[in-house]
Design a protein around this motif. Sequence first.
Motif, short mmCIF file in Angstrom:
data_model
loop_
_atom_site.label_atom_id
_atom_site.label_comp_id
_atom_site.label_asym_id
_atom_site.label_seq_id
_atom_site.Cartn_x
_atom_site.Cartn_y
_atom_site.Cartn_z
N ALA A 107 0.83 -1.11 0.02
CA ALA A 107 -0.04 -0.10 -0.26
C ALA A 107 0.93 1.18 0.07
CB ALA A 107 -1.12 0.00 1.10
N VAL A 108 0.42 2.23 -0.63
CA VAL A 108 1.15 3.48 -0.56
C VAL A 108 0.34 4.73 0.14
CG1 VAL A 108 2.48 3.27 -2.81
CG2 VAL A 108 0.34 4.32 -2.72
N PHE A 109 1.11 5.25 0.81
CA PHE A 109 0.29 6.40 1.81
C PHE A 109 1.08 7.89 1.30
CE2 PHE A 109 -0.29 9.24 5.53
CZ PHE A 109 -1.74 8.92 5.62
N THR A 110 0.01 8.79 0.85
CA THR A 110 0.66 10.07 0.49
C THR A 110 0.50 11.30 1.53
OG1 THR A 110 0.41 9.77 -1.76
CG2 THR A 110 0.67 11.99 -1.18
N LEU A 111 1.62 11.88 1.85
CA LEU A 111 1.37 12.79 2.96
C LEU A 111 1.83 14.22 2.46
CD1 LEU A 111 4.32 13.37 4.48
CD2 LEU A 111 3.84 11.08 5.32
N THR A 112 1.52 15.26 3.20
CA THR A 112 2.02 16.58 2.74
C THR A 112 2.79 17.29 3.83
OG1 THR A 112 -0.01 17.10 1.25
CG2 THR A 112 1.18 19.02 1.96
N VAL A 113 3.92 17.90 3.58
CA VAL A 113 5.00 18.38 4.49
C VAL A 113 4.83 19.91 4.32
CG1 VAL A 113 7.21 18.92 5.11
CG2 VAL A 113 6.71 16.58 4.28
#
Length: 260
Positions: A107-113
């Motif tokens: 699974a991939v998880f996209t986050l924002t910095v």
Amino acid sequence: MQSLRFVLLLAVFAMTACGDEPKTGATVTDVAVSGESLVASEGTLVLTASVSGTGTYSSEVRWSILSGEGSLSATTGESVVYTAPFARQEMEVTVQAASVADASKSAVFTLTVKRASATALLAGTYVGEDAYETTSGDITTPGTSTLTLTVEAVSDTQIRIHGIPQFTAWVVVDVLADDSLRFQPITGPTTVHDKYCRRYYFIGDEITGETGTGSWDGGQHLTLDWTTVMYQGCYPIGGQPGPYRESYTPTHNVFTGTKQ
């Protein structure tokens, strides 16, 4: 005896045939990742993987960063701590969790910095030209000099600057919502000019409340515009009778510098 042995063999065969079916191998069917999707510049967050399947399988995953910057606290495990880099601009980071038992399930998880605060981005050393004009009475004298200013972040809304002429202390500057700058009033210590005169320097008009301003391009260039006023008070020379003389000499400064 042979008949007895035959009966026993039949009994064993019957027990085996009527018993539990042999266990099938473990199967991983899905991997999911959960966690906060927004993190501050140089902040941290925890990501947790959930592995689904049948049979007895490992719930651990292998962690990796597919795109973006930052670091992970571990490469395997059910959870991991992600540490964001210093972000000059907002960025997206994609983290992958792949099953240890079956690498084809992931699974991939996209986050924002988030972008670092303006004060953090402003911090550093700037070298540039200070173009100034000093007015004494009706006479204005221009000049230029090279200044090196050190900027430090005090909070998300304030910086302090060291190197402003005539001030050994740090000068505090507010960083407004539009990233423009505004000096806070400051008064330097009173010093002895000579036997009869005392003087001090200050930034900030006591009548209008005006101090100084500045602008920043979001990158390497800083511009500051302020006026330093020299106050001087003198007693009559030699103790002779006469009024106490006061004078105000303003110097208007415009600094344009580049971050080193």
